[in-house]
Design an enzyme around this catalytic site. Structure first.
Site: not given
Ligand code: NCD
Length: 312
Positions: A53-54, A82, A103, A131
């Site tokens: 999703r992100t 590397k 991320r 997040h």
């Molecule tokens: C979350 C995350 O990555 O922290 N997912 C997301 O970005 N929607 C929650 C999760 O992974 O459980």
């Protein structure tokens, strides 16, 4: 560090969130008015941890704004394998892109990236820490369904220890008036003391109630925020298996909740919400995921505009 990054949920004031939500709602109402707002702009997504999703909502958001995207979907496929440092990667990519979404499994990676980047950095999740764009998504969802934040009772259920979405959201929500939190978790996965302290510092009037029983939270909650047990942050498989199925929301359990309560989840779901719950009109997690794309469209426009103002 420029003020133009979005690294933690408290980087935006409640007013700034409101501005972004108004813009996101305008985009939902007239998407074509925004279809070329980012033409000539380029966003880089650097994802060193799994994501559906992100990453895809950010990429969809930029493409729907008429911009373009370059992407690294895993550490393995980039020069990190590397031995390149994050700082060097960020300096390089900051020369190609107008915006970077990162991320990373390490807590603090986003802040480090912010120190090296000449362009706005958005934290798409740094380890178990923060997040903030999920918080943006979550607050926007609550705003769309409830129309307010003041006076809400929000129950968080599951892995409150490692769940970064909870850590970011609980702090952002604490800034509103008369908010009550019900924290439902096994003793091993309680919300860290550090975050409880921060919440109390943000708003000493906030009520925090901890319980191990999901049923205790359902009766009075306006929002039930379910979370996945964060398997990847556990030190051993045994502990994970022991805790994995502690809470499972079923239609029967949901029957004990108010008809107005909404059920949210940042997703991905594993076992914590029975699929039979999906047809209940209170289950809003897929709408939440969709709102996330519009909220991110608004965020991209907001950050690029702020950067232009700063550079002017
Ligand atoms: C979350 C995350 O990555 O922290 N997912 C997301 O970005 N929607 C929650 C999760 O992974 O459980």
């Amino acid at each position: 560090m420029t003020a133009n990054h979005f690294l933690a949920s408290l980087d935006f004031s409640p007013e700034e969130y409101s501005t972004v939500f108004s813009l996101a709602s305008r985009i939902i109402d007239s998407p074509m008015d925004y279809a070329d707002r980012c033409s000539g702009r380029l966003m880089a997504t650097l994802f060193y941890e799994p994501s559906t999703r992100t990453r895809l909502s950010f990429e969809a958001a930029m493409l729907r704004l008429g911009g373009v995207v370059i992407s690294v979907a895993s550490a393995k496929s980039s020069s990190v394998s590397k031995g390149e440092s994050l700082g060097d990667t960020i300096r390089t990519v900051g020369g190609y892109a107008d915006l970077i979404v990162l991320r990373h499994p390490n807590e603090g990676a986003a802040v480090l990236a912010g120190e090296y980047s000449p362009v706005p950095v958005i934290n798409g999740g740094d380890g178990a820490r923060e997040h903030p764009t999920q918080t943006l998504t979550d607050l926007f969802t609550i705003h769309r369904f409830k129309g307010r934040f003041d006076g809400l009772t929000v129950a968080f259920c599951g892995d409150l220890r490692y769940g970064r979405t909870v850590h970011s959201l609980v702090k952002a929500l604490a800034r509103y008036s008369n908010v009550r939190f019900i924290l439902i978790s096994p003793p091993e996965l309680r919300l860290p003391e550090r975050i409880k302290r921060e919440v109390k510092e943000i708003n000493p009037a906030v009520t925090l109630k901890e319980t191990t029983q999901m049923e205790n939270g359902l009766k009075s909650a306006d929002v039930l925020y379910m979370t996945r047990i964060q398997k990847e942050r556990f030190f051993n498989e045994e502990d994970y298996i022991k805790l994995r199925d502690t809470y499972i929301l079923t239609p029967d359990k949901l029957n004990t909740a108010s008809a107005e309560m909404i059920v949210m989840h940042p997703l991905p779901r594993v076992t914590e919400i029975d699929y039979a719950v999906d047809v209940d009109s209170r289950a809003v997690y897929f709408e939440q995921a969709r709102f996330g794309m519009f909220a991110r469209m608004a965020l991209i426009l907001h950050l690029l505009r702020r950067k232009e103002d700063e550079d002017a």
